[in-house]
Scaffold this active site. Structure first.
Site, short mmCIF file in Angstrom:
data_model
loop_
_atom_site.label_atom_id
_atom_site.label_comp_id
_atom_site.label_asym_id
_atom_site.label_seq_id
_atom_site.Cartn_x
_atom_site.Cartn_y
_atom_site.Cartn_z
N THR A 1 29.11 91.76 -1.91
CA THR A 1 30.56 91.56 -1.96
C THR A 1 30.92 90.30 -2.74
O THR A 1 31.83 90.31 -3.55
CB THR A 1 31.12 91.48 -0.51
N SER B 1 12.00 102.46 5.28
CA SER B 1 12.53 102.63 3.93
C SER B 1 11.61 101.91 2.95
O SER B 1 11.27 100.75 3.16
CB SER B 1 13.95 102.08 3.88
N THR B 2 11.19 102.62 1.90
CA THR B 2 10.20 102.03 0.99
C THR B 2 10.75 101.87 -0.43
O THR B 2 10.00 101.82 -1.40
CB THR B 2 8.93 102.91 0.95
N GLY C 1 29.41 95.16 2.24
CA GLY C 1 29.03 95.71 0.95
C GLY C 1 27.82 96.59 1.17
O GLY C 1 26.72 96.09 1.37
N HIS C 2 28.03 97.89 1.22
CA HIS C 2 26.91 98.80 1.49
C HIS C 2 26.46 99.46 0.18
O HIS C 2 27.23 100.17 -0.45
CB HIS C 2 27.34 99.85 2.52
N ASP D 1 23.37 92.98 5.77
CA ASP D 1 22.59 93.22 4.55
C ASP D 1 21.20 93.77 4.84
O ASP D 1 20.26 93.51 4.09
CB ASP D 1 22.47 91.94 3.70
N GLU D 2 21.06 94.53 5.90
CA GLU D 2 19.74 95.07 6.27
C GLU D 2 19.41 96.35 5.51
O GLU D 2 18.28 96.84 5.59
CB GLU D 2 19.68 95.38 7.78
N ASN E 1 34.76 92.89 3.75
CA ASN E 1 33.72 91.86 3.70
C ASN E 1 32.34 92.50 3.59
O ASN E 1 31.39 91.89 3.16
CB ASN E 1 33.78 90.93 4.94
N GLN F 1 28.17 94.45 8.81
CA GLN F 1 27.57 93.15 9.20
C GLN F 1 26.35 93.39 10.10
O GLN F 1 25.68 94.39 9.93
CB GLN F 1 28.60 92.22 9.86
N GLY G 1 28.44 88.11 -4.29
CA GLY G 1 27.44 87.71 -5.29
C GLY G 1 26.69 86.44 -4.90
O GLY G 1 25.83 85.96 -5.65
N LYS H 1 21.85 99.05 5.61
CA LYS H 1 22.48 100.12 6.40
C LYS H 1 23.07 101.21 5.50
O LYS H 1 23.06 102.38 5.86
CB LYS H 1 23.61 99.53 7.28
P1 IMP Z 1 33.94 86.88 7.25
O1 IMP Z 1 33.50 88.17 7.85
O2 IMP Z 1 34.40 87.02 5.83
O3 IMP Z 1 34.94 86.16 8.11
O4 IMP Z 1 32.67 85.91 7.19
C1 IMP Z 1 32.04 85.39 8.35
C2 IMP Z 1 30.53 85.32 8.17
O5 IMP Z 1 30.00 86.64 8.11
C3 IMP Z 1 30.08 84.63 6.87
O6 IMP Z 1 28.87 83.93 7.12
C4 IMP Z 1 29.82 85.79 5.94
O7 IMP Z 1 28.90 85.46 4.93
C5 IMP Z 1 29.24 86.81 6.91
N1 IMP Z 1 29.43 88.20 6.48
C6 IMP Z 1 30.57 88.91 6.50
N2 IMP Z 1 30.35 90.17 6.05
C7 IMP Z 1 29.05 90.24 5.75
C8 IMP Z 1 28.21 91.30 5.28
O8 IMP Z 1 28.64 92.43 5.06
N3 IMP Z 1 26.90 90.98 5.10
C9 IMP Z 1 26.40 89.75 5.39
N4 IMP Z 1 27.13 88.73 5.84
C10 IMP Z 1 28.46 88.98 6.02
#
Ligand code: IMP
Length: 428
Positions: free
Chosen positions: A300, A413-414, A40-41, A13-14, A38, A224, A302, A16
């Site tokens: 992803t 990024s601003t 969410g960009h 969630d930086e 998993n 991630q 919420g 990207k």
């Molecule tokens: P999983 O990838 O669904 O198995 O989740 C494992 C860990 O990674 C959990 O703490 C999730 O919240 C975290 N995680 C997975 N995908 C993301 C992402 O895109 N952003 C932030 N955390 C994530």
């Protein structure tokens, strides 16, 4: 000609998505190399918000080839939904989207196993996204996984689903006390997905390597972040893939000698979603202010993200294990107006100071951050496009981050929008 990896330097969630979207205007090909839906960009273009889960953010540029690499785990229904959602909004998704034959499929039983496992772990749960990511990678490593290429042979697909269900239904019924799955139903469902996805399935490693050989600009998009990496993150509170830069080589099928730059994306503060230690976590009104102002809710799931001050111990770790050549600092504007800003420079545990990321999970869980305090800035940084137009204290904050990590800032990024950024060094 360049091959650039964009990687998250924290817990995901930086920002990207925005960076990849911005860099794509010079890229010919963009590939995702690990993770699945998993991720969410988020990308904002002219007040229109797009959230991409599986498809590389490059899809928003119509002439860019987008690849879902072999290291990704693909949930076909989610992918088809994403394709349709984009097409409904006028985005071209046709021969510009390619999916590796070797990418593994997420099956309905992976999702059931993910959720049942989390329930059983109770208070010690990982806080996964519940998308079946971990169990799909378990099958990949156990060599029982079903790959995207298998969608092209109904006979192989049938055989593999039946074989897997023999074990999985046993586990679901006897260990997790839940219902099992019907192999015919899954087969029919996946044959349906195969018809839709067939035209996108390809030998993507060849395509990527040909693009590199032809002197094209290639962007490898990490999902991630470093601290969620299966090997280099805060294990076991991690995702199940190699999200660091090295994962780009295995997950896209490209040799390390072909990589020219690795850009680490660093949010100006720290967030984490899910369980696991977060040394600089804020439990006060500043944490809440950052969460609300920064919109820190999972793209992803919420879920509210946990927020804290910038931690340069983990960033030095990220700089090392990714071999960062530069960083992109995002969401600087969220810190506008704060009187004081803290930066974590080390940890303390039982009288000892740690300036490197401790591998012992008990130390990392119980350590307290050592902070350095800087004055905040009064003016707004939102949308500023030149470094010397930033408030002086904001400039000082960036320079201090560079010093503490030992990596220069290439981009700042601003704001959320595509053009709200300061470009200090080009990646291509
Ligand atoms: P999983 O990838 O669904 O198995 O989740 C494992 C860990 O990674 C959990 O703490 C999730 O919240 C975290 N995680 C997975 N995908 C993301 C992402 O895109 N952003 C932030 N955390 C994530």
């Amino acid at each position: 000609m360049a091959t650039v990896i964009v990687v998250g330097a924290q817990w995901g969630d930086e920002g990207k998505g925005k960076l990849v979207d911005y860099l794509t205007h010079k890229a010919d090909l963009v590939a995702r190399y690990q993770g699945g839906h998993n991720a969410g960009h988020t990308v904002v273009i002219q007040n229109e918000k797009y959230v991409l889960h599986l498809i590389p953010s490059g899809i928003l540029h119509k002439d860019t080839i987008c690849v879902i690499g072999n290291g990704v785990v693909v949930e076909p229904a989610a992918l088809i939904d994403e394709i349709r959602g984009l097409r409904d909004r006028g985005i071209k998704v046709g021969d510009n989207l390619l999916i590796s034959k070797n990418a593994h499929l997420i099956m309905p039983y992976h999702i059931a196993l993910d959720n049942a496992g989390e329930k059983m772990r109770g208070k010690k749960c990982i806080g996964t996204t519940g998308r079946g990511i971990g169990p799909a990678y378990v099958d990949k490593m156990a060599r029982t996984g079903i790959r995207v290429g298998d969608l092209l042979s109904p006979e192989i697909l049938k055989e593999k689903i039946s074989a897997n269900l023999r074990n999985i239904n046993f586990l679901l019924k006897n260990l997790y006390k839940s219902g099992g799955f019907n192999s015919r139903k899954i087969l029919n469902e996946y044959i349906g997905y195969a018809k839709i996805l067939k035209k996108h399935i390809a030998d993507t490693d060849l395509i990527i390597n040909n693009a590199v050989a032809a002197g094209k600009n290639v962007l490898l998009e990490g999902a991630q972040g470093t601290l969620l990496d299966i090997d280099h993150g805060t294990y076991p509170y991690v995702t199940s893939s190699n999200s660091i830069a090295g994962g780009a080589c295995t997950g896209a099928g490209i040799g390390p000698t072909r990589i020219t730059k690795v850009l680490g994306v660093v949010k100006a503060y720290t967030t984490r979603v899910g369980s696991g230690p977060l040394p600089t976590e804020l439990f006060d009104s500043i944490g809440e202010e950052i969460r609300m102002k920064g919109g820190e809710f999972g793209a992803t799931t919420g879920r509210p993200r946990r927020c804290g001050w910038l931690d340069t111990v983990i960033l030095r770790h990220a700089a090392t294990v990714n071999g960062l050549t530069g960083i992109a600092i995002t969401k600087l504007d969220i810190l506008d107006g704060l009187d004081k800003i803290k930066i974590c420079t080390a940890y303390r545990y039982r009288g000892k100071t740690y300036s490197h990321f401790p591998k012992e999970s008990d130390i990392f869980e119980k350590c307290t951050p050592v902070y350095e305090e800087m004055k905040g800035w009064k003016g707004s940084t939102l949308g500023i496009g030149e470094f010397n137009k930033l408030p002086l204290q904001a400039q000082a904050y960036i320079r201090r981050i560079e010093e503490l990590i030992g990596v220069r800032a290439d981009i700042i990024s601003t704001g959320q929008k595509r053009d709200e950024l300061i470009l200090l060094r080009d990646q291509f």
